[in-house]
Design a protein around this motif. Structure first.
Motif, mmCIF file in Angstrom:
data_model
loop_
_atom_site.group_PDB
_atom_site.id
_atom_site.type_symbol
_atom_site.label_atom_id
_atom_site.label_comp_id
_atom_site.label_asym_id
_atom_site.label_seq_id
_atom_site.Cartn_x
_atom_site.Cartn_y
_atom_site.Cartn_z
ATOM 1 N N ILE A 77 0.846 -1.203 0.000
ATOM 2 C CA ILE A 77 0.000 0.000 0.000
ATOM 3 C C ILE A 77 0.877 1.247 0.000
ATOM 4 N N MET A 78 1.902 1.271 0.856
ATOM 5 C CA MET A 78 2.803 2.423 0.947
ATOM 6 C C MET A 78 3.449 2.753 -0.393
ATOM 7 N N ASN A 79 3.768 1.703 -1.161
ATOM 8 C CA ASN A 79 4.470 1.893 -2.434
ATOM 9 C C ASN A 79 3.523 1.943 -3.633
ATOM 10 N N ASP A 80 2.224 2.070 -3.351
ATOM 11 C CA ASP A 80 1.214 2.167 -4.399
ATOM 12 C C ASP A 80 1.269 0.963 -5.358
ATOM 13 N N LEU A 81 1.459 -0.224 -4.760
ATOM 14 C CA LEU A 81 1.579 -1.438 -5.563
ATOM 15 C C LEU A 81 0.501 -2.471 -5.237
ATOM 16 N N ARG A 82 -0.317 -2.182 -4.224
ATOM 17 C CA ARG A 82 -1.271 -3.182 -3.758
ATOM 18 C C ARG A 82 -2.306 -3.529 -4.822
ATOM 19 N N ASN A 83 -2.567 -2.589 -5.728
ATOM 20 C CA ASN A 83 -3.576 -2.857 -6.763
ATOM 21 C C ASN A 83 -2.993 -3.608 -7.962
ATOM 22 N N LYS A 84 -1.716 -3.987 -7.869
ATOM 23 C CA LYS A 84 -1.094 -4.718 -8.976
ATOM 24 C C LYS A 84 -1.043 -6.220 -8.731
ATOM 25 N N VAL A 85 -1.175 -6.637 -7.479
ATOM 26 C CA VAL A 85 -0.960 -8.053 -7.147
ATOM 27 C C VAL A 85 -2.073 -8.629 -6.278
ATOM 28 N N ILE A 86 -2.198 -9.937 -6.362
ATOM 29 C CA ILE A 86 -3.045 -10.702 -5.446
ATOM 30 C C ILE A 86 -2.136 -11.192 -4.324
ATOM 31 N N VAL A 87 -2.552 -11.026 -3.092
ATOM 32 C CA VAL A 87 -1.764 -11.499 -1.948
ATOM 33 C C VAL A 87 -2.421 -12.753 -1.379
ATOM 34 N N GLU A 88 -1.596 -13.765 -1.178
ATOM 35 C CA GLU A 88 -2.064 -15.050 -0.652
ATOM 36 C C GLU A 88 -1.270 -15.356 0.611
ATOM 37 N N THR A 89 -1.828 -16.177 1.493
ATOM 38 C CA THR A 89 -1.061 -16.620 2.662
ATOM 39 C C THR A 89 -1.354 -18.080 2.961
ATOM 40 N N ASP A 90 -0.387 -18.735 3.606
ATOM 41 C CA ASP A 90 -0.599 -20.090 4.118
ATOM 42 C C ASP A 90 0.336 -20.297 5.308
ATOM 43 N N GLY A 91 0.227 -21.454 5.945
ATOM 44 C CA GLY A 91 1.041 -21.724 7.130
ATOM 45 C C GLY A 91 0.189 -22.207 8.283
ATOM 46 N N LYS A 92 -0.591 -23.247 8.023
ATOM 47 C CA LYS A 92 -1.480 -23.856 9.012
ATOM 48 C C LYS A 92 -2.735 -23.039 9.250
ATOM 49 N N LEU A 93 -3.404 -22.661 8.178
ATOM 50 C CA LEU A 93 -4.774 -22.159 8.291
ATOM 51 C C LEU A 93 -5.651 -23.374 8.571
ATOM 52 N N MET A 94 -6.419 -23.316 9.663
ATOM 53 C CA MET A 94 -7.150 -24.512 10.099
ATOM 54 C C MET A 94 -8.655 -24.305 10.216
ATOM 55 N N SER A 95 -9.119 -23.055 10.117
ATOM 56 C CA SER A 95 -10.546 -22.805 10.359
ATOM 57 C C SER A 95 -11.009 -21.588 9.562
ATOM 58 N N GLY A 96 -12.327 -21.404 9.522
ATOM 59 C CA GLY A 96 -12.888 -20.224 8.880
ATOM 60 C C GLY A 96 -12.465 -18.949 9.584
ATOM 61 N N ARG A 97 -12.266 -19.026 10.900
ATOM 62 C CA ARG A 97 -11.802 -17.864 11.669
ATOM 63 C C ARG A 97 -10.403 -17.456 11.221
ATOM 64 N N ASP A 98 -9.524 -18.449 11.014
ATOM 65 C CA ASP A 98 -8.178 -18.159 10.514
ATOM 66 C C ASP A 98 -8.245 -17.431 9.174
ATOM 67 N N VAL A 99 -9.128 -17.901 8.307
ATOM 68 C CA VAL A 99 -9.255 -17.291 6.980
ATOM 69 C C VAL A 99 -9.776 -15.861 7.102
ATOM 70 N N ALA A 100 -10.729 -15.648 8.001
ATOM 71 C CA ALA A 100 -11.272 -14.299 8.198
ATOM 72 C C ALA A 100 -10.177 -13.340 8.664
ATOM 73 N N ILE A 101 -9.350 -13.787 9.616
ATOM 74 C CA ILE A 101 -8.258 -12.937 10.110
ATOM 75 C C ILE A 101 -7.240 -12.689 8.997
ATOM 76 N N ALA A 102 -6.931 -13.727 8.220
ATOM 77 C CA ALA A 102 -5.987 -13.571 7.111
ATOM 78 C C ALA A 102 -6.492 -12.536 6.113
ATOM 79 N N ALA A 103 -7.786 -12.581 5.798
ATOM 80 C CA ALA A 103 -8.359 -11.603 4.868
ATOM 81 C C ALA A 103 -8.256 -10.192 5.447
ATOM 82 N N MET A 104 -8.569 -10.044 6.732
ATOM 83 C CA MET A 104 -8.525 -8.716 7.355
ATOM 84 C C MET A 104 -7.103 -8.150 7.414
ATOM 85 N N LEU A 105 -6.116 -9.058 7.457
ATOM 86 C CA LEU A 105 -4.719 -8.603 7.463
ATOM 87 C C LEU A 105 -4.179 -8.379 6.052
ATOM 88 N N GLY A 106 -4.995 -8.714 5.036
ATOM 89 C CA GLY A 106 -4.600 -8.361 3.674
ATOM 90 C C GLY A 106 -4.601 -9.461 2.643
#
Length: 657
Positions: A218-247
């Motif tokens: 966001i700081m570098n005005d690049l967030r609209n150029k890429v899709i951001v994904e995460t993994d590392g033991k996502l185990m529940s819908g709550r984990d996914v919700a927090i991951a989405a809220m963090l970006g």
């Protein structure tokens, strides 16, 4: 909840994490692919390649092809066909559970079918280098992204990073380099094969890296150029919700889907003793695998449904509306009691509710329509390709013509397959300077002749094609004394031939697993991590030759008797070339080299072959030699080639028991 985005829509954002063919069983690997293809999500092949039989829909109508094909430092099984079959190509820069380390598949897990897929030898351990040897800067990463895009113009290019301090800066560089997807991988995933000291002492939770990457983009005005994904033991819908809220916009799962398939977390993945048939290649243990695609499908749908329930409570209708909404996150009471400051993670200094259209990205323009492939090769050769007619053309190239031949090579693979055409069906005669990655991933049937010189990464991932490089006629210097091609030539080549009338730079044929190459001298680290193929060096080698070499054969002309000093002797032995088979093979390679390049050095050696022969040395990995001898012994007993490989593997695997 009826107003919230549907389960079917949400699961399209779900992916399975990278679980390589070799680390987990073929049944588990295929089951994950079938499940994710049915859902409309994506499964990840991991770095072990994929059996060619899986790349097309089977007779039973099931699609076993992993939508995400991973390109890791070992380049195992990375062929033109592998890349063309992908919907997303993922460059694995590091692994969340062990950042900074390469992979290691013990020899006892390299069964004959794994060796075939990875283009290696059964029973011989496989090592992935810690770094990609074609990436030493962000510009090099941009080049590999460009190579992958040329190899499959329809695929998204993804880069996997790990959650570490400073990952935000790296993510910004990756976005500028042209990647469409950035994956931030947390430490708390990975199979039980990762070393304990890495699991417990390296890497960070995905939350930290994800928040940093999202905010930095966001700081570098690049967030609209890429899709951001995460993994590392996502185990529940709550984990996914927090991951989405963090970006995060897309979400990877590995441990949990394996548990649905029967994994009981024994943490013996590296020992090949998995009692439930999930992380083993042992045929008897694999019979115990009881997983079904439906189990993974149900799990993913349950996760999506739980996520919908959280979204409904938060008053958010779509996942895109949830992305980056850190204002909906609050530190819990325990964090407050211990005075844990989460403000940096939650990004309160930015407006978390700022409107960003995550559905519409400003996708990087690679300007492929301006390449020599699109302007010349596709225009001149496509009509002949569609009719399978032979054709030859000539053109001038410059060093700005990067990844030359790869787009047309991908069309050959799409139309006919990477090994279907005869050699020299399409011959492209080039004059000038070859750019980075000249002839990368080209399949059988395509021959590129270059009169001039070439840059780094020449023949990267060669997949059956032929490359010929020689200096112009009438030169005043000796070709065998001068560098004609840059560093890291033929990195990850799986098949094909290359003839180079001159000296190559460093790391020549690093991770070669099946190509035949002739060159007149190499820099440091030649034949590093090689697992197959044949290399003939008609001149001196730099230091550390054959480091990590576990397969294939190298013949070296050792005129000044310096080879032994330059050789990394840890895994290989040196022999004189005495056997009839070796002499014939060496001479045939030499004849081909002279025929294609008109090499003066080659002609001199052929003319005085008997005098030169004692100066040649044969470098061969010890384990590789032992396995080949065992296979020959089994064949002499009357076993078929496949039976002999399996019997030899069993003997070697049980030798220490």
């Amino acid at each position: 909840i009826e107003e919230v985005e549907s389960v079917d829509s949400i699961v399209k954002r779900f992916k399975t994490g990278a679980m390589s063919y070799g680390s987990i069983s073929g049944e588990a690997h295929e089951t994950l692919a079938i499940a994710m293809n049915k859902l409309g999500g994506k499964s990840n092949s991991g770095e072990g390649g994929e059996r060619p039989e899986r790349l097309k829909v089977g007779r039973d109508g099931l699609n076993r092809c992993s939508a995400i094909k991973q390109v890791a430092s070992g380049r195992f099984g990375v062929t033109s066909e592998y890349l063309v079959s992908a919907k997303e190509i993922q460059i694995k820069m590091a692994q969340g559970a062990k950042p900074g380390e390469g992979g290691h598949l013990p020899g006892k897990k390299v069964y004959p079918w794994i060796a075939k897929t990875r283009h290696s030898t059964a029973g011989v351990s496989l090592i992935s280098p810690p770094p990609h040897h074609d990436i030493y800067s962000i510009e090099d990463l941009a080049q590999l992204i460009y190579d992958c895009k040329n190899a499959n113009r329809d695929a998204r290019i993804s880069v996997k990073l790990v959650s570490e301090a400073g990952v935000g800066t790296v993510a910004s560089g990756v976005a500028k380099a042209g990647a469409q997807v950035i994956l931030i991988s947390g430490y708390d995933g990975g199979t039980g094969a990762a070393p304990k000291n890495s699991i417990y002492n390296a890497g960070l939770p995905w939350e930290l890296g994800l928040a940093e990457a999202h905010q930095n983009l966001i700081m570098n005005d690049l967030r609209n150029k890429v899709i951001v994904e995460t993994d590392g033991k996502l185990m529940s819908g709550r984990d996914v919700a927090i991951a989405a809220m963090l970006g995060a916009e897309e979400f990877g799962f590995a441990t949990a889907p394996l548990v649905t398939l029967g994994c009981v977390m024994m943490r013996v993945c590296n020992l090949d003793t998995c009692p439930v048939g999930v992380a083993t290649q042992n045929p008897e243990l694999r019979k115990k695998f009881a997983g079904k695609p439906e189990y993974v499908i149900n799990f993913m749908k349950f996760i999506a449904q739980e996520l919908r329930e959280y979204m409904a409570k938060l008053g958010v209708a779509t996942v895109d509306e949830l992305v980056g909404r850190t204002d909906l996150l609050k530190p819990n009471a325990k964090a407050a009691e211990k005075h844990v400051d989460l403000s940096r993670i939650l990004g309160y200094k930015y407006d978390p509710a700022q409107k960003m259209d995550y559905n519409h990205k400003n996708v990087y323009d690679f300007k492929l329509e301006q390449t020599a492939d699109m302007k010349v090769l596709m225009k001149e050769l496509m009509p002949a390709l569609e009719k399978k007619q032979k054709k030859s053309i000539q053109l001038d190239v410059t060093n700005i013509d990067r990844t030359f031949g790869t787009i047309f090579g991908s069309e050959i693979t799409k139309h006919w397959g990477e090994q279907a055409l005869e050699d020299d069906t399409y011959v492209v005669k080039c004059n000038g300077a070859g750019g980075q990655s000249f002839g990368a991933f080209i399949p059988k049937g395509l021959t590129l002749q270059l009169v001039g010189d070439s840059n780094d990464y020449f023949g990267k991932g060669l997949s059956g094609g032929k490359l010929i490089l020689c200096p112009p006629t009438g030169i005043k210097f000796k070709a065998e004394d001068n560098i004609i091609v840059g560093n890291v030539a033929l990195y990850g080549a799986t098949s094909g031939k290359a003839f180079i009338n001159g000296v190559a730079g460093e790391r020549f044929c690093v991770r070669n697993s099946g190509a035949t190459a002739v060159v007149e001298g190499v820099g440091d680290h030649g034949c590093e991590y090689m697992t197959g193929g044949r290399v003939l060096v008609l001149g001196p080698t730099g230091k550390n030759f054959a480091a990590g070499m576990s397969g294939g054969v190298a013949y070296v002309l050792d005129e000044d008797s310096k080879l032994y000093k330059n050789l990394n002797k840890e895994m290989v032995s040196v022999e004189t070339v005495t056997s009839k088979y070796d002499v014939i093979e060496l001479k045939d390679m030499l004849k081909e080299h002279v025929a294609y390049t008109n090499s003066e050095k080659g002609k001199e050696i052929l003319k005085n072959f008997e005098q030169y022969l004692p100066k040649f040395k044969k470098i061969m990995p010890n384990d590789y030699k032992a396995m080949l001898n065992l296979i020959v012994q089994m064949e002499e007993r009357g076993l078929s080639s496949e039976q002999a490989k399996m019997e030899a593997f069993n003997i070697k695997a049980n030798a220490g028991k």
